[in-house]
Motif scaffolding. Structure first.
Motif, PDB file in Angstrom:
ATOM      1  N   THR A 145       0.818  -1.329   0.020  1.00  0.00           N
ATOM      2  CA  THR A 145       0.170   0.063  -0.051  1.00  0.00           C
ATOM      3  C   THR A 145       0.789   1.278   0.019  1.00  0.00           C
ATOM      4  OG1 THR A 145      -0.119   0.395   2.550  1.00  0.00           O
ATOM      5  CG2 THR A 145      -1.629  -1.372   1.363  1.00  0.00           C
ATOM      6  N   SER A 146       0.399   2.275  -0.555  1.00  0.00           N
ATOM      7  CA  SER A 146       1.190   3.762  -0.561  1.00  0.00           C
ATOM      8  C   SER A 146       1.029   4.260   0.798  1.00  0.00           C
ATOM      9  CB  SER A 146       0.169   4.637  -1.540  1.00  0.00           C
ATOM     10  OG  SER A 146      -1.245   4.717  -0.792  1.00  0.00           O
ATOM     11  N   ALA A 182       7.799  11.106  -4.082  1.00  0.00           N
ATOM     12  CA  ALA A 182       6.804  10.191  -4.749  1.00  0.00           C
ATOM     13  C   ALA A 182       7.732   9.515  -5.685  1.00  0.00           C
ATOM     14  CB  ALA A 182       5.750  11.159  -5.636  1.00  0.00           C
ATOM     15  N   LEU A 199       5.574   6.294  -6.427  1.00  0.00           N
ATOM     16  CA  LEU A 199       4.176   6.552  -6.163  1.00  0.00           C
ATOM     17  C   LEU A 199       3.885   8.022  -6.930  1.00  0.00           C
ATOM     18  CD1 LEU A 199       3.820   6.329  -2.421  1.00  0.00           C
ATOM     19  CD2 LEU A 199       2.957   4.532  -4.190  1.00  0.00           C
ATOM     20  N   THR A 200       2.662   8.296  -7.302  1.00  0.00           N
ATOM     21  CA  THR A 200       2.450   9.683  -7.876  1.00  0.00           C
ATOM     22  C   THR A 200       2.508  10.576  -6.774  1.00  0.00           C
ATOM     23  OG1 THR A 200       0.175   9.194  -7.648  1.00  0.00           O
ATOM     24  CG2 THR A 200       0.865   8.357  -9.673  1.00  0.00           C
ATOM     25  N   GLU A 227       0.126  12.794  -6.401  1.00  0.00           N
ATOM     26  CA  GLU A 227      -1.305  12.693  -5.615  1.00  0.00           C
ATOM     27  C   GLU A 227      -1.541  11.605  -4.817  1.00  0.00           C
ATOM     28  OE1 GLU A 227      -0.589  12.524  -9.048  1.00  0.00           O
ATOM     29  OE2 GLU A 227      -1.026  14.786  -9.599  1.00  0.00           O
ATOM     30  N   THR A 228      -0.892  10.585  -4.862  1.00  0.00           N
ATOM     31  CA  THR A 228      -0.991   9.365  -4.062  1.00  0.00           C
ATOM     32  C   THR A 228      -0.374   9.822  -2.610  1.00  0.00           C
ATOM     33  OG1 THR A 228      -1.299   8.006  -5.743  1.00  0.00           O
ATOM     34  CG2 THR A 228      -0.491   7.027  -3.632  1.00  0.00           C
ATOM     35  N   ARG A 278      -2.323  12.396  -0.860  1.00  0.00           N
ATOM     36  CA  ARG A 278      -3.595  11.756  -0.309  1.00  0.00           C
ATOM     37  C   ARG A 278      -3.063  10.902   0.895  1.00  0.00           C
ATOM     38  NH1 ARG A 278      -5.204  10.693  -5.602  1.00  0.00           N
ATOM     39  NH2 ARG A 278      -4.332   8.680  -5.574  1.00  0.00           N
ATOM     40  N   ALA A 279      -1.846  10.536   0.918  1.00  0.00           N
ATOM     41  CA  ALA A 279      -1.599   9.564   2.170  1.00  0.00           C
ATOM     42  C   ALA A 279      -0.888  10.318   3.356  1.00  0.00           C
ATOM     43  CB  ALA A 279      -0.149   8.510   1.807  1.00  0.00           C
TER      44      ALA A 279
END
Length: 227
Positions: free
Chosen positions: A147-148, A179, A184-185, A187-188, A191-192
């Protein structure tokens, strides 16, 4: 490549000289110091690996550009970290100054010559190589997490150990850098971090949100699950 030579019982060395890599009586080794502006390249991938570097101030990122144009950051080098030691004759990564940065450097060939007759230098070089390998293995495990949120949690725990001063993690790197380090991106990652804030695990200081306070390390560590 990332190196931090330290133990719980001894203070972290603040220079290559402190590591026993040079001495006033050894004329074969000389140290130089250079400063780089934010975003400046220190050395490029496939360039000759002629020097070993240590961050005196600022921060450095090591990365590769993938065939599809994406950037994969392999390591962040912070104050006190030594980098640039390669197994072969060329650098495998490109390094850049994340912020205005000063590095100290020593010629690799001179260290290798001294290591032939100086056991302390030989041990330090071996220790650097071993630590590089350990970091590479840890990073592969990090990228393999499911998971991110786990990846971001692991990153924050790493930075907590390396950067925390007065209870605040002052991140020199951007969320884009984070990122590209975590696979990851942007945006991800955002969000995390927002989710961790909502859970009461961390707080932000200032408008840039690069200064982070860990409010619940135990809960954060519970998210850093082993694969």
């Amino acid at each position: 490549m990332f190196v931090r030579i330290t133990t719980d019982s001894t203070p972290r060395p603040n220079s290559l000289r402190d590591l026993g890599m040079t001495s006033d009586s050894n004329t074969l080794i000389s140290l130089s110091e250079f400063s780089y502006k934010k975003g400046s390249e220190i050395y490029g991938e496939k360039e000759p690996a002629e020097y070993i570097y240590q961050v005196r101030s600022g921060a450095v990122r090591s990365y590769k550009l993938l065939s599809d144009g994406r950037r994969q950051i392999g390591a962040f080098h912070l104050v006190g970290d030594i980098f640039g030691l390669e197994n072969g004759g060329e650098h495998r990564f490109t390094t850049e100054a994340i912020v205005d940065t000063t590095v100290r450097l020593v010629r690799r060939q001179s260290l290798e010559l001294v290591a032939e007759s100086d056991a302390m230098v030989a041990r330090n070089l071996l220790s650097m190589t071993t630590t590089n390998l350990q970091h590479a293995e840890d990073h592969m495990l990090l990228l393999g997490r499911k998971t991110s949120l786990e990846r971001v949690a692991a990153f924050l725990l790493e930075m907590d150990k390396r950067l925390t001063a007065a209870g605040v993690i002052a991140l020199p790197m951007s969320r884009r850098d984070i990122a590209d380090y975590l696979g990851l991106t942007l945006e991800t990652v955002s969000r995390a971090l927002s989710r961790l804030h909502e859970l009461g695990i961390l707080g932000f200081v200032g408008n840039t949100q690069r200064q982070i306070v860990l409010l619940d390390r135990r809960q954060l560590a519970s998210l850093d699950l082993q694969p």
